[in-house]
Design an enzyme around this catalytic site. Sequence first.
Site, short mmCIF file in Angstrom:
data_model
loop_
_atom_site.label_atom_id
_atom_site.label_comp_id
_atom_site.label_asym_id
_atom_site.label_seq_id
_atom_site.Cartn_x
_atom_site.Cartn_y
_atom_site.Cartn_z
N ASP A 48 0.83 -1.22 0.00
CA ASP A 48 0.00 0.00 0.00
C ASP A 48 0.86 1.26 0.00
O ASP A 48 0.54 2.24 0.66
CB ASP A 48 -0.99 0.02 1.18
CG ASP A 48 -2.01 1.17 1.04
OD1 ASP A 48 -2.44 1.42 -0.10
OD2 ASP A 48 -2.34 1.80 2.06
N TRP A 61 1.54 14.83 10.86
CA TRP A 61 0.48 14.62 9.87
C TRP A 61 0.04 15.95 9.24
O TRP A 61 -0.98 16.04 8.58
CB TRP A 61 -0.71 13.91 10.53
CG TRP A 61 -1.49 13.07 9.58
CD1 TRP A 61 -2.74 13.35 9.08
CD2 TRP A 61 -1.12 11.81 9.00
NE1 TRP A 61 -3.15 12.34 8.23
CE2 TRP A 61 -2.16 11.39 8.17
CE3 TRP A 61 0.03 11.01 9.10
CZ2 TRP A 61 -2.13 10.19 7.43
CZ3 TRP A 61 0.08 9.82 8.39
CH2 TRP A 61 -0.99 9.42 7.56
CA CA Z 1 -3.92 3.15 -0.41
#
Ligand code: CA
Length: 587
Positions: A317, A491
Site C-alpha cells: 500500500d 500529519w
Molecule cells: Ca492506499
Amino acid sequence: MKKFALSAMIAAMTIAGTASAKVTEQDILNDQATTNDVVTNGMGHRGQRFSPLDKIDTDTVKDLRPVWSFSFGGEKQRGQESQPLVKDGVMFVTGSYSRLFAIDARTGDELWQYDARLPDGIMPCCDVINRGAALYDDLVIFATLDAKLVALDQKTGKVKWKKKVADYKEGYSISAAPMVVKGKVITGVSGGEFGIVGKVEAYDAKTGKIQWSRPTVEGHMGYVWKDGKKTENGISGGEAGKTWPGDLWKSGGAATWLGGTYDAETDLMFFGTGNPAPWNSHLRPGDNLFSSSRLAIDPDDGKIVWHFQTTPHDGWDYDGVNELISFDYKEGGKTVKAAATADRNGFFYVLNRENGDFIRGFPFVDKITWATGLDEKTGRPIYAADGRPGDPRKSADGKKGEAVVAIPSFLGGKNWMPMAYSQETELFYVPSNEWAMDIWNEPTAYKKGAAYLGAGFTIRPTNDEYIGVLRAIDPKTGEEKWRYKNYAPLWGGVLATKGNLVFTGNPEGYLMAFDAKTGEMKYKFNTGSGIVGSPITWEQDGEQFISVVSGWGGAVPLWGGEVAKRVKHLNQGGSVWTFKLPKEDEK
Ligand code: CA
Ligand code: CA
C-alpha cells in the site's frame, strides 16, 4: 506554450480593464510572488509552499501572537486537514464533513458557511477530511465526500454549479483540493481501498461542463468532450492486460486522491496515483500501470505525457500520490528543470520534470526493509528478497500468507502532508514518520462498493521516544541537514518563508516555527487540538499573518494500530487560528 502566453496576456488585460476583485488566471499563476493573497493550494501551483515574506523572521517570531480563532462548530469534528485561501481580506477554508467557511480575515467573523448534504452511504477510507478549495473568477470551488464538485459564489456562498465526478456507492469520494489550470477545474478521486478506477478530470471552471477525463489504470481509455461528443484522447502505452493479469485492471485502484500540482513553464500537471487494488499483490503479477506512479498530464486534453512508477507491483500500500514539486537548480553551470517527491515507500526522488527521467533517489527515513535500494539509472526499486508479504495460496489452509515486518508502514515514510521547498536555503522540509507494520495477505475478490484489500496489518512505532521527524533535505546530495523529532506522528503540512523560518504543526496541538538553516525551534503555540492541516502566510494592511487549521484526526487514529493507541489521548477539535506580530502600540 504560445497559446498559454496569449491567454495570460488576455487575463492581464482583463485585470487592467475592470475594478473587480475576481480571481484571474494571472492571480493564480503569480500566487507565490503576490504576498497579499493565497489563491491556490500549495501557495503557488508548483506546490513549493514558500513565501517571500520576511517580516516574521528568526528574530521576530518569538513575539508572534494569535489575533483570532474561528470555530468550525458542529457536534462532529474529526480531522481538519485543510489549507486556507485568502483573497481581498476574505479567508476561505474547508472543514470536516465537506463544509466550507468564508471568514473576514481581519476579525475572524463568519461571512457565510456552506454544508454539503452528505448521503449516509459515503465511504471515505481515512476520515471525513477535506484538504481545501480553489478560487477562480467570483467562485470558490471544492469537492465533497460524495464525489461531487461544488462551485459557490465567493460573496454569498450560494451554489453556482454542482457536478457529480463519480458514484460514491462504488467507493469513490473526494477530499483533495481541486486546482484551476487554464480555466479548467482539475480534480482527482479517492477510493483505492474499494477497487475503484482512478482518474483525473477537467471541468470548465465557470460552468462545470466536463472537458476531459483521464483514467489512471492502464487499459481504460481517456476522453475529451468536444461539441457534446466524446472523442478518444489516446493513452500513453495503454493496453488492457499488458501489465495486469486477466480482468484485474477493471478494478485496479490507482486513485488520484491527493490532487496535483502544475508547472506553467513545462505546461504539465503532475498527479500521483495510489496503490493497485487489491493490496494482495500475488493476485496481480506485473507492474500494474499506472498505479503508485507520478503522471505528467497535458492540461489541454488529459494526455499522459510521461509517467514514473515509484513502486511497481506494489505489495505494501505504498500509494504514489505524494506531491511532485517543481524546482530549478544549478549543476555544472546549467539549470536543471527538476521536480521532487518524498514517497510513502521511504525514498526521495528527484526527476527531470520535462520528461520524467530519473535524476537521483535516496532514502529519507532511517530504515527501509522492502527494497535494498534504487537502480541508479532508472530509479526502479531493487526488491529485498524476503520483503514482500507471502501468498495465502501457499499457506497450509490457504487463508493467511506469511507475514513480514515492513518499514515504512503503509501510512508511509511520508503520507499526504505536504513538504515545502525554500528558494533561500534550497532545501526541502519533509514531514516524515518512522514506523513499521506487520502485514500479511488474505484471499479476496472484488465486490462493488466493498473494501478490496486482501491483507491484514498492524502498525507500530519503531522508536519509543518519537515517530514523527521533520527533516531538512538537500535534493542535490540527499544529505539530511537537520531533523526535529516529535513524539506523535507528524500529519500536517509545512510552510517555508524568506524569513528563514519553517512552520508546521503537530498532533499535540502546537504550531511550531524552526530556523530553516539550523532546525532550532524558535516558536510554539498550542492551538488546543492536533494540527494536521497546512499553514499559510500572507500580508494585509502592511502586516504579515500566519494561519493554520487545528483539529486532530485523519488516517492515524483509524488505521494506526499500536500507534493509534499511543495517541488516543489527543482531543478532537475544529478551528482556524490566525497569528501576527504586535504593532508598536500593541506591545
Ligand atoms: Ca492506499
Ligand atoms: Ca498570492
